[in-house]
Design an enzyme around this catalytic site. Sequence first.
Site, PDB file in Angstrom:
ATOM      1  N   HIS A 105      -8.089  -5.022  -0.792  1.00  0.00           N
ATOM      2  CA  HIS A 105      -6.986  -4.247  -0.217  1.00  0.00           C
ATOM      3  C   HIS A 105      -6.777  -4.604   1.259  1.00  0.00           C
ATOM      4  O   HIS A 105      -7.724  -4.819   2.018  1.00  0.00           O
ATOM      5  CB  HIS A 105      -7.248  -2.745  -0.331  1.00  0.00           C
ATOM      6  CG  HIS A 105      -6.039  -1.924  -0.013  1.00  0.00           C
ATOM      7  ND1 HIS A 105      -5.101  -1.599  -0.953  1.00  0.00           N
ATOM      8  CD2 HIS A 105      -5.578  -1.397   1.167  1.00  0.00           C
ATOM      9  CE1 HIS A 105      -4.135  -0.903  -0.391  1.00  0.00           C
ATOM     10  NE2 HIS A 105      -4.397  -0.775   0.909  1.00  0.00           N
ATOM     11  N   SER A 147       0.828  -1.206   0.000  1.00  0.00           N
ATOM     12  CA  SER A 147       0.000   0.000   0.000  1.00  0.00           C
ATOM     13  C   SER A 147       0.870   1.266   0.000  1.00  0.00           C
ATOM     14  O   SER A 147       1.649   1.465  -0.930  1.00  0.00           O
ATOM     15  CB  SER A 147      -0.966  -0.045   1.192  1.00  0.00           C
ATOM     16  OG  SER A 147      -1.960   0.932   1.065  1.00  0.00           O
ATOM     17  N   ASP A 201     -10.125  -3.434  -5.054  1.00  0.00           N
ATOM     18  CA  ASP A 201      -9.213  -2.484  -4.409  1.00  0.00           C
ATOM     19  C   ASP A 201      -9.232  -1.194  -5.222  1.00  0.00           C
ATOM     20  O   ASP A 201      -9.042  -1.228  -6.442  1.00  0.00           O
ATOM     21  CB  ASP A 201      -7.802  -3.084  -4.371  1.00  0.00           C
ATOM     22  CG  ASP A 201      -6.759  -2.179  -3.728  1.00  0.00           C
ATOM     23  OD1 ASP A 201      -7.130  -1.109  -3.210  1.00  0.00           O
ATOM     24  OD2 ASP A 201      -5.570  -2.539  -3.752  1.00  0.00           O
TER      25      ASP A 201
END
Length: 410
Positions: free
Chosen positions: A380, A192, A350
């Site tokens: 995610h 991320s 995501d």
Amino acid sequence: MRSKGVLLFLLLGAFTAYYVYMPIPDNIEERWKLMFTDCFFRSLSHLADFSELLGLKDYMGVMMFITFAEQVVPVSDERVQVSEELFDGVEVVVYQPRQQKGAGEARRAIIYLHGGGWCLGSSRMGPYDLMARQMVTELNAVVVSVEYRLAPAHRFPAPFEDVYRVVKYLFQPDVLERYKVDRERVAVSGDSAGGNLAAAVTQQLQLEPENSIKLKVQALLYPVLQAVDLYTPSYQQNQNMPILPRTLMVRFWSEYFSSDKSLFRAMMANDHNGPESAAMLKFVNWSAFLPESYRRAYNYSAPPVAQTETDQHSNEPARSLVDPRASPLLVPDEVLRPLPKAYVLTCEYDVLRDDGVMYVTRLRQAGVDVTHEHYPAGFHGAIMLTVWPTDFEIARRMVDNYIQWLKLNL
């Protein structure tokens, strides 16, 4: 009286079911477990909004509860030696094998950067600690997990600068010798926001001609890579998906750059680009860089660009969002060409899916060797969900496949 109690119980049950339930695609595994997990995140987010509204504590301050709740004390065990160090003033947790496999043999090293939208997260969280130990034992590697500074207390470019200093420090000859690391087998990796920092520092290193540091690979796990178009197909398709709805991702971006709430509102409307962005939009034109299977029925429309100039202070966020250290997708092909071999993990459900897919396309067009691992049922943050009670089978597969790629390529 009893009937009133039953009615109240039924109403409470109905409200709870309504609050917990959210539509989740059928192909996602362990859907009810994901619903309950996301319910916790949503509840904490609502509490954070309420706290900020009352002036009690800012939003990210309340959301940090997630980080504190999952923190562990990194300790050594029979296979892994753990120490907390300072690398050029930056806190790191170093994991290394207790037993040296092969006398005098230098080892791989992975510099790992945690996720959390530059505002949350810690290298000391349980899932990161667990994954670092798995990398050490399966790869006979040294793992340097970086505790970089967080926004809003330390906004861009502070997290990037911390990571950059750690990488430079590790490559000093005496440090390589201390940890018995092979300088030709060093990776930078992250998930991320950590994937964002990994991509950015990899680019920055090869932009400096006098720099002799050469990373062997970069491994990016559902990375966030650009802030100029927050209305790509994946942002639209997954705007209400767990664990990272569009609102939260936009909030992370705005907090990374500024405390000005008007920036958040502009980014939510995808109306935040100034003249600095005009020349950069071609690098995130998803009609050119997304394969048809990801574009689907969505039609491309370039984000609007304001033509009015503002004063230097108020225009700082506009310059920051097109800075490649914040948005590594916004670089020409000549910057991408010298980059090392890459692994990019993306998830169908995501908001950041298209950032990763576009980076894969652009890296390949620039001649970089890329492994793209896409999870059609992925969402995610999954890689963090490896510890009971929020342990998911897909998370274990992701971690295993990622480590297997490192084993073959690092």
